[in-house]
Scaffold this motif. Structure first.
Motif, PDB file in Angstrom:
ATOM      1  N   LEU A 165     -14.363  66.714 -85.804  1.00 45.03           N
ATOM      2  CA  LEU A 165     -15.081  65.560 -86.641  1.00 45.03           C
ATOM      3  C   LEU A 165     -13.861  66.586 -88.241  1.00 45.03           C
ATOM      4  O   LEU A 165     -14.006  67.340 -88.839  1.00 45.03           O
ATOM      5  CB  LEU A 165     -16.131  66.231 -86.991  1.00 45.03           C
ATOM      6  N   VAL A 166     -14.466  65.532 -89.510  1.00 44.58           N
ATOM      7  CA  VAL A 166     -14.130  65.729 -90.238  1.00 44.58           C
ATOM      8  C   VAL A 166     -14.971  65.044 -91.683  1.00 44.58           C
ATOM      9  O   VAL A 166     -15.422  64.390 -91.808  1.00 44.58           O
ATOM     10  CB  VAL A 166     -12.615  64.666 -90.559  1.00 44.58           C
ATOM     11  N   ASN A 215     -12.218  74.354 -89.367  1.00 42.99           N
ATOM     12  CA  ASN A 215     -11.813  75.003 -89.818  1.00 42.99           C
ATOM     13  C   ASN A 215     -11.872  75.055 -91.385  1.00 42.99           C
ATOM     14  O   ASN A 215     -10.873  76.309 -91.997  1.00 42.99           O
ATOM     15  CB  ASN A 215     -10.088  75.403 -88.720  1.00 42.99           C
ATOM     16  N   GLY A 216     -12.093  74.001 -92.054  1.00 38.94           N
ATOM     17  CA  GLY A 216     -11.782  74.197 -93.988  1.00 38.94           C
ATOM     18  C   GLY A 216     -10.261  73.505 -93.635  1.00 38.94           C
ATOM     19  O   GLY A 216     -10.141  73.366 -94.740  1.00 38.94           O
ATOM     20  N   LYS A 217      -9.249  73.454 -92.690  1.00 39.91           N
ATOM     21  CA  LYS A 217      -8.213  72.861 -92.946  1.00 39.91           C
ATOM     22  C   LYS A 217      -8.352  71.860 -93.812  1.00 39.91           C
ATOM     23  O   LYS A 217      -9.232  70.662 -93.196  1.00 39.91           O
ATOM     24  CB  LYS A 217      -7.606  73.150 -91.792  1.00 39.91           C
ATOM     25  N   TRP A 218      -7.157  71.356 -94.500  1.00 43.38           N
ATOM     26  CA  TRP A 218      -7.111  69.749 -95.277  1.00 43.38           C
ATOM     27  C   TRP A 218      -5.792  69.078 -95.176  1.00 43.38           C
ATOM     28  O   TRP A 218      -5.118  70.347 -95.522  1.00 43.38           O
ATOM     29  CB  TRP A 218      -8.496  69.302 -96.321  1.00 43.38           C
ATOM     30  N   VAL A 219      -5.739  67.878 -95.141  1.00 39.24           N
ATOM     31  CA  VAL A 219      -3.980  67.532 -95.553  1.00 39.24           C
ATOM     32  C   VAL A 219      -4.926  66.222 -97.047  1.00 39.24           C
ATOM     33  O   VAL A 219      -5.894  65.587 -96.769  1.00 39.24           O
ATOM     34  CB  VAL A 219      -3.558  67.013 -94.112  1.00 39.24           C
ATOM     35  N   ILE A 220      -3.471  65.939 -97.115  1.00 41.07           N
ATOM     36  CA  ILE A 220      -3.996  64.245 -98.151  1.00 41.07           C
ATOM     37  C   ILE A 220      -2.910  63.805 -97.426  1.00 41.07           C
ATOM     38  O   ILE A 220      -1.850  63.909 -97.134  1.00 41.07           O
ATOM     39  CB  ILE A 220      -3.379  64.773 -99.692  1.00 41.07           C
ATOM     40  N   THR A 280      -6.185  70.158 -87.262  1.00 39.23           N
ATOM     41  CA  THR A 280      -6.648  70.418 -86.188  1.00 39.23           C
ATOM     42  C   THR A 280      -6.879  72.455 -85.556  1.00 39.23           C
ATOM     43  O   THR A 280      -6.302  72.653 -86.008  1.00 39.23           O
ATOM     44  CB  THR A 280      -6.346  69.478 -84.689  1.00 39.23           C
ATOM     45  N   SER A 281      -8.355  72.518 -84.677  1.00 30.64           N
ATOM     46  CA  SER A 281      -8.104  73.382 -84.665  1.00 30.64           C
ATOM     47  C   SER A 281      -7.691  74.385 -82.861  1.00 30.64           C
ATOM     48  O   SER A 281      -7.480  75.167 -82.432  1.00 30.64           O
ATOM     49  CB  SER A 281      -9.059  74.351 -84.474  1.00 30.64           C
ATOM     50  N   GLU A 314     -18.674  63.725 -91.282  1.00 27.58           N
ATOM     51  CA  GLU A 314     -19.038  64.233 -89.935  1.00 27.58           C
ATOM     52  C   GLU A 314     -18.576  63.067 -89.545  1.00 27.58           C
ATOM     53  O   GLU A 314     -18.866  62.641 -88.315  1.00 27.58           O
ATOM     54  CB  GLU A 314     -20.657  64.131 -89.312  1.00 27.58           C
ATOM     55  N   ALA A 315     -17.214  62.524 -90.297  1.00 25.92           N
ATOM     56  CA  ALA A 315     -15.996  61.414 -89.624  1.00 25.92           C
ATOM     57  C   ALA A 315     -15.599  61.405 -88.354  1.00 25.92           C
ATOM     58  O   ALA A 315     -14.945  62.632 -88.052  1.00 25.92           O
ATOM     59  CB  ALA A 315     -15.210  60.803 -90.427  1.00 25.92           C
ATOM     60  N   HIS A 316     -15.137  60.765 -87.273  1.00 24.67           N
ATOM     61  CA  HIS A 316     -15.019  61.327 -86.460  1.00 24.67           C
ATOM     62  C   HIS A 316     -13.799  60.154 -86.619  1.00 24.67           C
ATOM     63  O   HIS A 316     -12.696  59.777 -86.427  1.00 24.67           O
ATOM     64  CB  HIS A 316     -15.147  60.631 -84.836  1.00 24.67           C
ATOM     65  N   ALA A 317     -12.575  61.883 -86.646  1.00 25.32           N
ATOM     66  CA  ALA A 317     -10.796  61.372 -86.577  1.00 25.32           C
ATOM     67  C   ALA A 317      -9.959  61.075 -85.329  1.00 25.32           C
ATOM     68  O   ALA A 317     -10.255  62.277 -84.072  1.00 25.32           O
ATOM     69  CB  ALA A 317     -10.390  62.292 -87.699  1.00 25.32           C
ATOM     70  N   SER A 318      -8.762  61.074 -85.373  1.00 24.30           N
ATOM     71  CA  SER A 318      -8.055  60.903 -83.904  1.00 24.30           C
ATOM     72  C   SER A 318      -6.829  60.994 -84.662  1.00 24.30           C
ATOM     73  O   SER A 318      -6.707  60.284 -85.597  1.00 24.30           O
ATOM     74  CB  SER A 318      -8.514  59.790 -83.343  1.00 24.30           C
ATOM     75  N   TYR A 319      -5.719  60.250 -83.876  1.00 24.26           N
ATOM     76  CA  TYR A 319      -4.189  60.523 -83.967  1.00 24.26           C
ATOM     77  C   TYR A 319      -3.557  59.042 -83.283  1.00 24.26           C
ATOM     78  O   TYR A 319      -4.103  58.847 -82.396  1.00 24.26           O
ATOM     79  CB  TYR A 319      -3.677  61.751 -84.810  1.00 24.26           C
ATOM     80  N   TYR A 320      -2.581  58.747 -84.242  1.00 29.17           N
ATOM     81  CA  TYR A 320      -1.347  57.913 -83.725  1.00 29.17           C
ATOM     82  C   TYR A 320      -1.250  58.405 -82.722  1.00 29.17           C
ATOM     83  O   TYR A 320      -0.676  58.973 -82.486  1.00 29.17           O
ATOM     84  CB  TYR A 320      -1.060  57.242 -84.549  1.00 29.17           C
ATOM     85  N   ALA A 321      -1.264  57.157 -81.125  1.00 28.92           N
ATOM     86  CA  ALA A 321      -0.091  57.188 -79.972  1.00 28.92           C
ATOM     87  C   ALA A 321       1.572  57.282 -80.437  1.00 28.92           C
ATOM     88  O   ALA A 321       1.286  56.578 -81.542  1.00 28.92           O
ATOM     89  CB  ALA A 321      -0.498  56.547 -78.802  1.00 28.92           C
ATOM     90  N   ASP A 322       1.817  58.324 -79.886  1.00 30.01           N
ATOM     91  CA  ASP A 322       3.568  57.293 -79.792  1.00 30.01           C
ATOM     92  C   ASP A 322       4.196  56.653 -80.020  1.00 30.01           C
ATOM     93  O   ASP A 322       5.255  56.825 -80.209  1.00 30.01           O
ATOM     94  CB  ASP A 322       4.334  59.429 -79.414  1.00 30.01           C
ATOM     95  N   LYS A 323       3.502  55.811 -79.188  1.00 34.42           N
ATOM     96  CA  LYS A 323       3.907  54.497 -78.982  1.00 34.42           C
ATOM     97  C   LYS A 323       4.176  53.332 -80.109  1.00 34.42           C
ATOM     98  O   LYS A 323       4.436  52.372 -79.797  1.00 34.42           O
ATOM     99  CB  LYS A 323       3.848  53.248 -77.757  1.00 34.42           C
ATOM    100  N   PHE A 324       3.314  54.131 -81.095  1.00 32.53           N
ATOM    101  CA  PHE A 324       2.656  53.179 -81.974  1.00 32.53           C
ATOM    102  C   PHE A 324       4.379  53.566 -83.877  1.00 32.53           C
ATOM    103  O   PHE A 324       4.678  52.444 -84.554  1.00 32.53           O
ATOM    104  CB  PHE A 324       2.256  53.226 -82.868  1.00 32.53           C
ATOM    105  N   ASN A 325       4.736  54.719 -82.977  1.00 31.14           N
ATOM    106  CA  ASN A 325       5.618  54.988 -84.095  1.00 31.14           C
ATOM    107  C   ASN A 325       7.210  53.696 -84.115  1.00 31.14           C
ATOM    108  O   ASN A 325       7.810  53.163 -83.241  1.00 31.14           O
ATOM    109  CB  ASN A 325       6.635  56.926 -83.335  1.00 31.14           C
TER     110      ASN A 325
END
Length: 158
Positions: free
Chosen positions: A150-151, A110-115, A141-142, A64-75
């Motif tokens: 939550l991941v 949804n049970g999807k995962w990535v490494i 993500t769903s 139950e860790a909260h995950a987010s993603y990088y904004a495009d400005k950091f690319n």
């Protein structure tokens, strides 16, 4: 009698022609089925290879860790580890895990995962545990419009 002999030869000729076309059709079918079976074997090999790359021991780290993603400005910017950040790769930022650590991130909904590989420090928001690259986030993500989920985080050990 001439009619019967002519009819006999005509029927024999037709049967020979039809048997040759049947043989041609059968060989074509066999060639097609061989090609398909080779393709099926090749695709099975790819699946097996991709599974072999993932077969490891997963040590639970956090649920139950909260995950987010990088904004495009950091690319394109440098990460804390010194590597250039790319939003199209499978990388992540974590506050405590060491650089180069591979973790499996599973969406609890949804049970999807990535490494992903830890290449940066962050996120610098108290409520978030891990920042994923945009590609990794969108793969699991769903709801593509959401900014968090939550991941479960598991460390990969060999």
């Amino acid at each position: 009698m001439k009619k019967s002999i002519t009819l006999f030869f005509l029927l024999t000729f037709i049967s020979i022609l039809s048997s040759q076309s049947t043989i041609r059709q059968k060989t074509l079918v066999q060639k097609d089925s061989i090609k398909k079976s080779k393709l099926a074997l090749e695709s099975q090999d790819k699946k097996i290879d991709s599974l072999n790359n993932v077969l490891s021991v997963f040590k639970p780290f956090k649920r139950e860790a909260h995950a987010s993603y990088y904004a495009d400005k950091f690319n394109g910017r440098k990460t804390t580890s010194g590597r250039k950040f790319d939003n199209n790769k499978y990388t992540a930022a974590h506050k405590k895990l060491s650089f180069g650590t591979k973790v499996r991130i599973t969406n609890e909904k949804n049970g999807k995962w990535v490494i992903v590989e830890i290449t940066d420090r962050g996120p610098f928001v108290k409520s978030r545990e891990i920042d994923l690259s945009k590609r990794a986030y969108m793969d699991i993500t769903s709801n593509k419009g959401s900014g968090g989920m939550l991941v479960t985080i598991e460390i990969i050990t060999k």
